[in-house]
Design an enzyme around this catalytic site. Structure first.
Site, PDB file in Angstrom:
ATOM      1  N   SER A  99       0.788  -1.224   0.000  1.00 27.67           N
ATOM      2  CA  SER A  99       0.000   0.000   0.000  1.00 27.67           C
ATOM      3  C   SER A  99       0.824   1.281   0.000  1.00 27.67           C
ATOM      4  CB  SER A  99      -0.967   0.005   1.180  1.00 27.67           C
ATOM      5  OG  SER A  99      -2.049  -0.856   0.916  1.00 27.67           O
ATOM      6  N   TYR A 143     -10.967   3.305   4.854  1.00 27.77           N
ATOM      7  CA  TYR A 143      -9.880   2.900   3.962  1.00 27.77           C
ATOM      8  C   TYR A 143     -10.346   1.781   3.035  1.00 27.77           C
ATOM      9  CZ  TYR A 143      -4.921   1.725   2.983  1.00 27.77           C
ATOM     10  OH  TYR A 143      -3.695   1.492   2.409  1.00 27.77           O
ATOM     11  N   ASN A 154      -9.163  -0.271  -0.841  1.00 34.30           N
ATOM     12  CA  ASN A 154      -8.317  -0.385  -2.031  1.00 34.30           C
ATOM     13  C   ASN A 154      -9.044   0.016  -3.309  1.00 34.30           C
ATOM     14  OD1 ASN A 154      -5.863  -1.346  -0.865  1.00 34.30           O
ATOM     15  ND2 ASN A 154      -6.874  -3.284  -0.487  1.00 34.30           N
ATOM     16  N   GLY A 161       2.893  -0.388   3.958  1.00 36.58           N
ATOM     17  CA  GLY A 161       1.996  -1.336   3.317  1.00 36.58           C
ATOM     18  C   GLY A 161       2.609  -2.711   3.208  1.00 36.58           C
TER      19      GLY A 161
END
Length: 427
Positions: A120, A226, A228, A373
């Site tokens: 990340s 959060y 993706n 990440g």
């Protein structure tokens, strides 16, 4: 590993947490290239002896930092890592080191110039690339995303800013929490389910459409969560606006100008450039027996513009230092990037536009910026002071040892960060 509580912990560490996050990883071993170069220069050029002596002294001082070695060794000792590598740049110079092993069953240490999957931390690259388009006037930060990607029929209130900030309200395909409080993954990205699918290729459109099979969690801009999918959409938006692939634009606007020759945008490529440390994944099979496999090769298309990039500690340092010193973005956009959302506060800071803002306190240098990440088997750390002069970049490769990740990882990470940014003294 298969219990909901453990899955949630892994999700947070992997950068797929739906709530304020945790993060990634560390370092050791002394590299003497700079010192050797300085010695050779001093011997060859007597007139420069005084300046070279100072350079040698600074390089030697930078390498003689046992507190850094101890801090990265702690990850190995706790069973959190098979190998770690770290690079620290500060007023003492540059320190590079590694701990643990390059490959299980061997004694060689991880290469300090090794490639690794940064997970990340990719989001900070993606956010910076998008803000480069904003700087160029190709799109507005508050532009309506649906105008550019009409095929998804997104809520028209969703803006570019919301994608970068994680305030879209979209359910995340990789990991989220349903209304009953149950963890949900719409693709197999961890555990025994991921193992046979680790070379599978996903398309960005497929990932977005999986997300849209679930209702939004909240109205756009009203909360923070959060996900993706926000950065998968950002990647698609970059391609739509520019007419070029994400990889081409990343190279043209960031990697090329900064001469980041060891940073790769792999897409669906499963390989890893050499040199590298091997990464391992520990999971329970159908018989509930623990197994460990080498996952150095894997397909990162499932994480796309949210976590696919491969890099090195040196390239991460160059990039994050350039960003924070104002070399990549104008002051106004950098300020907006650093403005945290009020509802995003967590253990490791609050989230702006593709980075975390973490206040270490007045006795520890104040604010640092970061975005860590991980992907299965790999992790990355990327920290910088606001002026870009003091940085910490690191990689971790996991091994076969069981570990109390929920307890030991935050402890080791906190110790490491404060060792670097609190004048060598962990708090």
């Amino acid at each position: 590993m298969n219990t909901p509580s453990t899955s949630a912990t892994q999700a947070r560490i992997s950068g797929v947490h739906p709530r304020p996050a945790s993060r990634g990883d560390a370092f050791r071993r002394v590299a003497v290239t700079a010192l050797a170069a300085a010695l050779l220069a001093g011997a060859a050029t007597p007139a420069m002896a005084t300046a070279d002596s100072r350079a040698v002294s600074k390089a030697a001082a930078a390498q003689d930092r046992p507190e850094l070695q101890k801090a990265i060794q702690a990850f190995v000792d706790a069973g959190l890592a098979a190998g770690v590598q770290m690079r620290v740049n500060d007023e003492q110079g540059e320190w590079v080191g590694s701990a643990g092993v390059r490959r299980l069953g061997t004694s060689a240490k991880p290469p300090t110039n090794g490639y690794f999957r940064i997970g990340s931390s990719t989001k900070n690259f993606t956010a910076t690339l998008m803000l480069k388009l904003v700087e160029a006037g190709e799109i507005g930060l508050d532009a309506t995303v649906a105008d550019y990607l009409p095929q998804f029929k997104l809520d028209r209130r969703i803006t570019v800013r919301m994608l970068l900030q994680h305030t879209t309200g979209l359910f995340d395909y990789s990991f989220d929490i349903d209304p009953d409080g149950k963890p949900v993954s719409l693709i197999p990205w961890q555990g025994k389910e991921w193992v046979p699918k680790r070379f599978h290729t996903y398309t960005d459109e497929q990932l977005v459409r999986l997300t849209l099979t679930r209702p939004a969690k909240f109205e756009p801009g009203t909360r923070w969560s959060y996900g993706n999918v926000n950065y998968v959409l950002t990647k698609l938006l970059i391609e739509k606006v520019t007419g070029h692939s994400y990889a081409v634009e990343m190279k043209r606007r960031i990697l090329g100008p900064l001469k980041l020759q060891h940073t790769v945008v792999p897409g669906a490529w499963t390989g890893m450039p050499a040199p590298y440390a091997h990464a391992y994944y520990r999971y329970q099979d159908a018989a509930d027996q623990w197994k460990v496999i080498d996952v150095t090769r894997q397909n990162p298309s499932w994480i796309s513009g949210a976590g696919e990039i491969i890099s090195t500690t040196e390239d991460l340092r160059t990039f994050f230092s350039a960003l924070n010193s104002g070399k990549l973005l104008p002051a106004g956009l950098l300020t907006q990037m650093r403005k945290p959302h009020p509802n995003s506060a967590g253990l490791f800071g609050s989230y702006g536009l593709g980075l975390y803002v973490q206040d270490l306190g007045p006795n520890c240098g104040g604010v640092v910026y970061n975005h860590d990440g991980s992907n299965n088997g790999y992790g990355a750390l990327m920290y910088s002071t606001p002026d870009g002069k003091k940085t910490l970049t690191a990689s971790i490769t996991t091994g076969d040892a069981p570990a109390d990740v929920a307890t030991e990882f935050p402890k080791a990470l906190n110790n490491l960060v404060k060792t670097v940014f609190c004048d060598g003294q962990a708090q």
